[in-house]
Design an enzyme around this catalytic site. Sequence first.
Site, PDB file in Angstrom:
ATOM      1  N   CYS A   1      50.462  14.075 -46.284  1.00  0.00           N
ATOM      2  CA  CYS A   1      51.340  15.189 -46.268  1.00  0.00           C
ATOM      3  C   CYS A   1      52.317  14.639 -47.632  1.00  0.00           C
ATOM      4  O   CYS A   1      52.887  13.714 -47.475  1.00  0.00           O
ATOM      5  CB  CYS A   1      52.118  15.639 -45.478  1.00  0.00           C
ATOM      6  SG  CYS A   1      53.254  16.991 -45.602  1.00  0.00           S
TER       7      CYS A   1
ATOM      8  N   TYR B   1      60.178  25.904 -13.344  1.00  0.00           N
ATOM      9  CA  TYR B   1      60.112  26.176 -14.602  1.00  0.00           C
ATOM     10  C   TYR B   1      59.118  26.628 -15.247  1.00  0.00           C
ATOM     11  O   TYR B   1      58.314  26.229 -16.066  1.00  0.00           O
ATOM     12  CB  TYR B   1      60.705  24.938 -15.393  1.00  0.00           C
ATOM     13  CG  TYR B   1      61.666  23.804 -14.988  1.00  0.00           C
ATOM     14  CD1 TYR B   1      63.143  24.075 -15.357  1.00  0.00           C
ATOM     15  CD2 TYR B   1      61.379  23.191 -13.982  1.00  0.00           C
ATOM     16  CE1 TYR B   1      63.975  23.407 -15.093  1.00  0.00           C
ATOM     17  CE2 TYR B   1      62.425  22.195 -13.493  1.00  0.00           C
ATOM     18  CZ  TYR B   1      63.659  22.234 -14.110  1.00  0.00           C
ATOM     19  OH  TYR B   1      64.859  21.679 -13.551  1.00  0.00           O
TER      20      TYR B   1
ATOM     21  N   GLU C   1      61.435  30.699 -12.736  1.00  0.00           N
ATOM     22  CA  GLU C   1      61.708  30.887 -14.150  1.00  0.00           C
ATOM     23  C   GLU C   1      62.941  31.322 -14.552  1.00  0.00           C
ATOM     24  O   GLU C   1      63.253  32.583 -14.008  1.00  0.00           O
ATOM     25  CB  GLU C   1      60.436  31.391 -14.828  1.00  0.00           C
ATOM     26  CG  GLU C   1      60.524  31.594 -16.363  1.00  0.00           C
ATOM     27  CD  GLU C   1      61.032  30.274 -16.993  1.00  0.00           C
ATOM     28  OE1 GLU C   1      62.155  30.329 -17.934  1.00  0.00           O
ATOM     29  OE2 GLU C   1      60.372  29.207 -16.978  1.00  0.00           O
TER      30      GLU C   1
ATOM     31  N   ASP D   1      57.766  21.651 -14.853  1.00  0.00           N
ATOM     32  CA  ASP D   1      57.508  21.321 -16.421  1.00  0.00           C
ATOM     33  C   ASP D   1      58.958  21.793 -17.036  1.00  0.00           C
ATOM     34  O   ASP D   1      59.012  22.758 -17.604  1.00  0.00           O
ATOM     35  CB  ASP D   1      56.413  22.254 -16.740  1.00  0.00           C
ATOM     36  CG  ASP D   1      56.104  21.936 -18.314  1.00  0.00           C
ATOM     37  OD1 ASP D   1      56.726  21.112 -19.080  1.00  0.00           O
ATOM     38  OD2 ASP D   1      55.398  22.924 -18.899  1.00  0.00           O
TER      39      ASP D   1
ATOM     40  N   CYS E   1      57.744  16.383 -21.607  1.00  0.00           N
ATOM     41  CA  CYS E   1      57.544  16.156 -23.134  1.00  0.00           C
ATOM     42  C   CYS E   1      58.503  15.157 -23.635  1.00  0.00           C
ATOM     43  O   CYS E   1      58.596  14.691 -24.619  1.00  0.00           O
ATOM     44  CB  CYS E   1      58.018  17.560 -23.858  1.00  0.00           C
ATOM     45  SG  CYS E   1      59.482  18.255 -23.451  1.00  0.00           S
TER      46      CYS E   1
END
Length: 448
Positions: free
Chosen positions: A82, A300, A324, A370, A397
């Site tokens: 890039c 979540y 949630e 999550d 994550c």
Amino acid sequence: MSEQRGAGLAVGDVVIVDVGAVAHGGHCVARDEGGQVLFVRHTLPGEQVRASVTEIGSGGRFVRADAIEVLRAAPGRVTAPCPFSGPGRCGGCDWQHVSLPEQRRLKAAVVVEQFERLAGISADALVGPDGVVSAGGIVCEPLAGDDEGLRWRTRVGVSVSDGRTGLRVHRSHAIQPVDDCLIADQGVVGTGVFQAHPDDPVVALDVVVPSVGGPVVVALGEPTHRPRKGRHGRPQSRAPRHTPQPLAPVPTVTERVGAHDFTLSARSFWQVHPGAATTFTDQVLQWLDPRPGESALDLYAGVGLFAVPLAERVGRSGRVLAVEADRVAADAAERHLLPWSTASVWADSTERALADLVADDEHADVVVLDPPRTGAGRQVVESIAALRPRAVVYVACDPAALARDVAVAREVGLELARLRVFDAFPMTHHMECLALLLPAAPSSPELR
């Protein structure tokens, strides 16, 4: 610019450093001749680089820098595909200068280091996807759906300044104009968003390429707000930070995972890599092995990605609770779970929902969570353990947050049994981890 110093260094100084190990966050650790630690981006372990200081931490506690010239290259270095990546340019990719195999090796090394340091689990005790009990068993696995690490991002936030679109510079509000983004799905580029010249009041564009149907572009503007008033009713000099808001009703998009379609707001959370949702769902179901009549908990839960197949597996004799906090996502999850009468959705924070379940002495056979990048935290992990599940799958994550939460889990009787690392964000330092937690064997404090 006022001078900022850290152990003799100032922003803008250039130093020659030998680069050490990779660290969590897209940089490597180096030291200058005076022993000052620098966190250097755009480099690789084993390199010697000329680095420009970009930031000094409060009290000189740390120094950030960019490698602006490579004096001795590492074998894993490649020419960045890039033209907009590099020091002072687009902040979306940390590792365009690293070969794809080396990126994945470094990501696995970061995970191992985080678990050693934060969870107290040595490298030779980590259990990889194939059951191998060794650091060699932990690898960062590719996902289907990208083109050699490119063209995978199906959700892109584009910034707008002075009628030009572009992407944010690393740790800055400045915008790098681009005519293409190589990690963006071709459908994103095909909308023409990088050639657009939006008029005021557009300050950003969200572009979504769903798995079903065509791309969607959502125009965002600054929210209207009244300035906060200080003493004597005078407006405060510093306005509060606000997130850009849609300028028109947000359309819905449809994502397909296996036999299930999920219809959600174009601004609701969904995995950005096209192979992620299916791969993660398959692994969650394999590890949890939900059985008819069992109770399942999805924390979540988002729009119900995991709750729907869990409801299908536990059947009419079982039950599923999805929790949630976001009302829009919770409403979508409720719609997706309508075919299963024993499934329900709580639009509440995970902390409050779990506190109620524990107070009522409830039990969950299987749990999937999550959480956001900050992790679940001690309260949530302790509450999950109190529900006495036979299996827990944690989707993360951020490996540091996962490792911290696994440390808490070990304190309350849940041990790490399996760990998989997926390259869900090629060309960046980010990754996705899935961890299986099981009750520790009564005869041993550690599951081996």
